[in-house]
Scaffold this motif. Structure first.
Motif, PDB file in Angstrom:
ATOM      1  N   ASN A  49     -55.311 -21.255 -33.937  1.00 13.65           N
ATOM      2  CA  ASN A  49     -55.996 -20.479 -32.915  1.00 13.65           C
ATOM      3  C   ASN A  49     -56.229 -21.489 -31.789  1.00 13.65           C
ATOM      4  O   ASN A  49     -56.914 -22.479 -32.034  1.00 13.65           O
ATOM      5  CB  ASN A  49     -57.328 -19.952 -33.471  1.00 13.65           C
TER       6      ASN A  49
ATOM      7  N   ARG B  99     -69.383 -11.455 -43.194  1.00 15.58           N
ATOM      8  CA  ARG B  99     -69.704 -12.885 -43.149  1.00 15.58           C
ATOM      9  C   ARG B  99     -69.492 -13.529 -44.510  1.00 15.58           C
ATOM     10  O   ARG B  99     -70.440 -13.973 -45.181  1.00 15.58           O
ATOM     11  CB  ARG B  99     -71.158 -13.133 -42.669  1.00 15.58           C
TER      12      ARG B  99
ATOM     13  N   ASP C 276     -58.420 -25.728 -41.861  1.00 17.33           N
ATOM     14  CA  ASP C 276     -58.916 -24.376 -41.612  1.00 17.33           C
ATOM     15  C   ASP C 276     -57.726 -23.435 -41.704  1.00 17.33           C
ATOM     16  O   ASP C 276     -56.872 -23.401 -40.827  1.00 17.33           O
ATOM     17  CB  ASP C 276     -59.555 -24.365 -40.215  1.00 17.33           C
TER      18      ASP C 276
ATOM     19  N   ARG D 157     -66.774 -20.154 -40.579  1.00  8.73           N
ATOM     20  CA  ARG D 157     -67.477 -20.953 -39.579  1.00  8.73           C
ATOM     21  C   ARG D 157     -68.592 -21.782 -40.221  1.00  8.73           C
ATOM     22  O   ARG D 157     -68.750 -22.953 -39.947  1.00  8.73           O
ATOM     23  CB  ARG D 157     -68.069 -20.053 -38.489  1.00  8.73           C
TER      24      ARG D 157
ATOM     25  N   TYR E 249     -64.873 -26.286 -33.360  1.00 10.32           N
ATOM     26  CA  TYR E 249     -64.701 -27.646 -33.894  1.00 10.32           C
ATOM     27  C   TYR E 249     -65.491 -28.644 -33.055  1.00 10.32           C
ATOM     28  O   TYR E 249     -66.282 -29.420 -33.546  1.00 10.32           O
ATOM     29  CB  TYR E 249     -63.223 -28.058 -33.927  1.00 10.32           C
TER      30      TYR E 249
ATOM     31  N   TYR F  43     -52.841 -14.156 -31.905  1.00 13.44           N
ATOM     32  CA  TYR F  43     -52.999 -14.414 -30.475  1.00 13.44           C
ATOM     33  C   TYR F  43     -51.688 -14.778 -29.774  1.00 13.44           C
ATOM     34  O   TYR F  43     -50.746 -15.245 -30.402  1.00 13.44           O
ATOM     35  CB  TYR F  43     -53.954 -15.590 -30.252  1.00 13.44           C
TER      36      TYR F  43
ATOM     37  N   LYS G 245     -60.410 -12.173 -41.422  1.00 14.41           N
ATOM     38  CA  LYS G 245     -59.190 -11.773 -40.713  1.00 14.41           C
ATOM     39  C   LYS G 245     -58.250 -11.013 -41.647  1.00 14.41           C
ATOM     40  O   LYS G 245     -57.701  -9.984 -41.276  1.00 14.41           O
ATOM     41  CB  LYS G 245     -58.468 -12.998 -40.154  1.00 14.41           C
TER      42      LYS G 245
ATOM     43  N   ASN H 193     -55.624 -26.940 -38.276  1.00 11.32           N
ATOM     44  CA  ASN H 193     -55.752 -25.474 -38.241  1.00 11.32           C
ATOM     45  C   ASN H 193     -54.391 -24.844 -37.961  1.00 11.32           C
ATOM     46  O   ASN H 193     -53.979 -24.736 -36.824  1.00 11.32           O
ATOM     47  CB  ASN H 193     -56.780 -25.081 -37.149  1.00 11.32           C
TER      48      ASN H 193
ATOM     49  N   TYR I 190     -59.668 -24.302 -31.709  1.00 12.81           N
ATOM     50  CA  TYR I 190     -60.783 -23.357 -31.876  1.00 12.81           C
ATOM     51  C   TYR I 190     -62.072 -24.052 -31.378  1.00 12.81           C
ATOM     52  O   TYR I 190     -62.391 -25.161 -31.834  1.00 12.81           O
ATOM     53  CB  TYR I 190     -60.845 -23.033 -33.367  1.00 12.81           C
TER      54      TYR I 190
ATOM     55  N   VAL J  96     -57.754 -20.001 -42.059  1.00 11.44           N
ATOM     56  CA  VAL J  96     -58.188 -18.592 -42.015  1.00 11.44           C
ATOM     57  C   VAL J  96     -57.062 -17.635 -41.600  1.00 11.44           C
ATOM     58  O   VAL J  96     -57.118 -16.451 -41.903  1.00 11.44           O
ATOM     59  CB  VAL J  96     -59.416 -18.346 -41.094  1.00 11.44           C
TER      60      VAL J  96
END
Ligand SMILES: Cc1ncc(COP(=O)(O)O)c(C=O)c1O
Length: 469
Positions: free
Chosen positions: A264, A330, A292, A190, A217, A406, A322, A260, A214, A294
């Protein structure tokens, strides 16, 4: 009294300044009129239930501004930046009327936590925080790093052994040829996103995004006073954005484009041909791409990476959160050109000084935990299959995810409002999910995070099934 040359000069300067003030006030008056018109448009859209943003209308307006600035001899980039600020303001005004939404995964999860503090049992399906344990070797490495005294300041860009380990890890996975000086260790993906946008986006500049997206953004683009340019994908198109529309948007030369995949919230992985088409068009227009990635480890099909396209200026973002269940550590990383790394590192240094070294030392160990990672990905793949079966019992349509954590179903009931649904599901039944409005204008969708064991998912789906009867 006789007026001297100097006094005459002063008089005329003061006169021109008065004129500038008058023109500035005129501009403000016109801005107030424009705001009034925006409110009117907002009311009409509300009555007709039309979404606030319309990329076609914006495109026409941009073309008109380009022509007019040519006619008036105004610098086009300046005129377009000004237009972007005006559009952003219109959207804000209209959002207040039409599409007022304060929901995000963070607000829902804060609300869920407050209920929990009052003693309620909550099933958390609102955040993407894997329930798998952080690998033991990571915990041990963290403790050892503290015991060994790695508790002081370090370089804002990150410690060299971790930067080297990240470069090696990516080279092994992607067949790239990265060196440590193209890697910046960040305070999670982030903050990496914040840094990447701060180096690419100017106030009034466009940021191309692919919705549903997400929520951070849009929020960070707003923070930098940029203009989000959203290309909306649909479930009917299996969440593949209209590549023609994307190319057109890139031809308008926004400051940056954000990709991304796996996405997500949808779990979509863009196929290589489309990914390549987008990246090549961005490169042709000199538009930097923030990718992104991730969730890339959680891909169940081949997922392209921006690092496979060295011809495009890019910032690749990834994270330990993740893949290795290290959300609270972090820590993440960005891969970019040395120049971009230097700029981002400078800002990270100003804002945070550095990332704690003992955490970076633990992250080096995480990159060695291939078995744990494989096990996590396999568990998630099974879980998604399991949850998709449960979802079949709901009046829902959804895209079976290619990756990620998800499900993003649409509820096929007339007038279904995911904000009302999410509120009542949490308040009455103790199940937290995120309404689709957090990801764009997707009111009849909601996001289910699968970061809970199967028993909890089964219980939650039974509750949802009842709530939707
Ligand atoms: C798409 C996406 N990017 C970035 C992040 C942030 O990850 P991190 O914990 O590394 O800051 C998330 C977290 O949910 C995410 O979903």
């Amino acid at each position: 009294m006789k007026v001297t040359g100097k006094e005459e000069e002063g008089e005329s300067l003061a006169g021109v300044r008065r004129e500038i003030q008058r023109v500035t006030e005129e501009i403000l008056k016109l801005t107030a009129e424009r705001m009034r018109l925006s409110r009117e448009v907002g009311r009409i859209k509300e009555a007709k239930e039309i979404p606030v943003e319309d990329i076609e209308v914006e495109k026409r307006l941009r073309a008109a501004v380009k022509d007019k600035s040519l006619e008036l001899g105004i610098d086009q980039d300046f005129a377009l930046s000004l237009l972007n600020l005006l559009i952003a303001q219109s959207v804000d005004i209209q959002r207040d009327t039409v599409f007022k939404s304060d929901v995000s995964p963070t607000t829902i999860s804060q609300w869920a936590r407050r209920l929990e503090e009052k003693g309620r049992k909550i099933i958390h399906l609102e955040t993407g925080e894997p329930d798998f344990p952080t690998p033991n070797p990571v915990i041990d490495a963290l403790k050892t790093a503290v015991d060994d005294g790695h508790t002081g300041y370090n370089d804002a860009v990150g410690v060299q052994p971790l930067r080297e380990a990240v470069a090696k890890h990516l080279n092994r996975k992607l067949g790239t040829d990265l060196t440590y000086d193209e890697v910046l260790i960040t305070h999670g993906a982030r903050f990496g996103l914040y840094l990447a946008l701060s180096t690419t986006l100017k106030p009034g500049g466009g940021a191309l995004l692919f919705e549903p997206s997400y929520p951070a953004y849009r929020r960070i683009v707003d923070l930098f006073e940029g203009r989000p340019i959203a290309v909306r994908a649909t479930l009917e198109d299996s969440w593949t954005p209209d590549i023609g529309a994307v190319k057109e948007a890139l031809d308008e030369r926004p400051d940056v484009a954000i990709l991304n995949y796996p996405s997500n919230p949808t779990g979509k992985v863009l196929d290589t041909g489309n990914f390549q088409a987008v990246v090549e068009r961005a490169a042709r227009n000199g538009v930097p791409v923030i990718s992104d990635e991730v969730y890339r480890d959680y891909s169940f099909k081949q997922c392209p990476s921006i690092l496979e396209y060295p011809g495009c200026r890019s910032v690749m973002l990834s994270s330990f959160s993740k893949s290795y269940s290290m959300t609270g550590f972090r820590i993440g990383y960005a891969v970019a050109s040395k120049d971009d790394i230097a700029q981002m590192s400078c800002l990270q240094g100003l804002a945070l000084t550095c990332i704690p070294e003992f955490i970076q030392r633990a992250a080096i160990k995480a990159l060695e935990c291939e078995d744990e990672l494989t096990a996590n990905v396999e568990k998630m793949r099974k879980r998604i299959k399991y949850a998709a079966k449960l979802l079949d019992r709901l009046p829902a349509t959804f895209y079976p995810p290619d990756g990620g954590l998800y499900l993003f179903p649409r509820i096929d009931q007339p007038g279904f409002d995911s904000e009302k649904f999410a509120s009542s599901l949490l308040e009455k039944h103790g199940v937290a999910v995120t309404p689709g409005t957090a990801f764009g204008n997707y009111r009849n969708y909601f996001r289910i995070s699968l970061c809970q064991p199967e028993e909890q998912l089964k219980e939650a789906f039974e509750i949802m099934e009842d709530a939707l009867k």
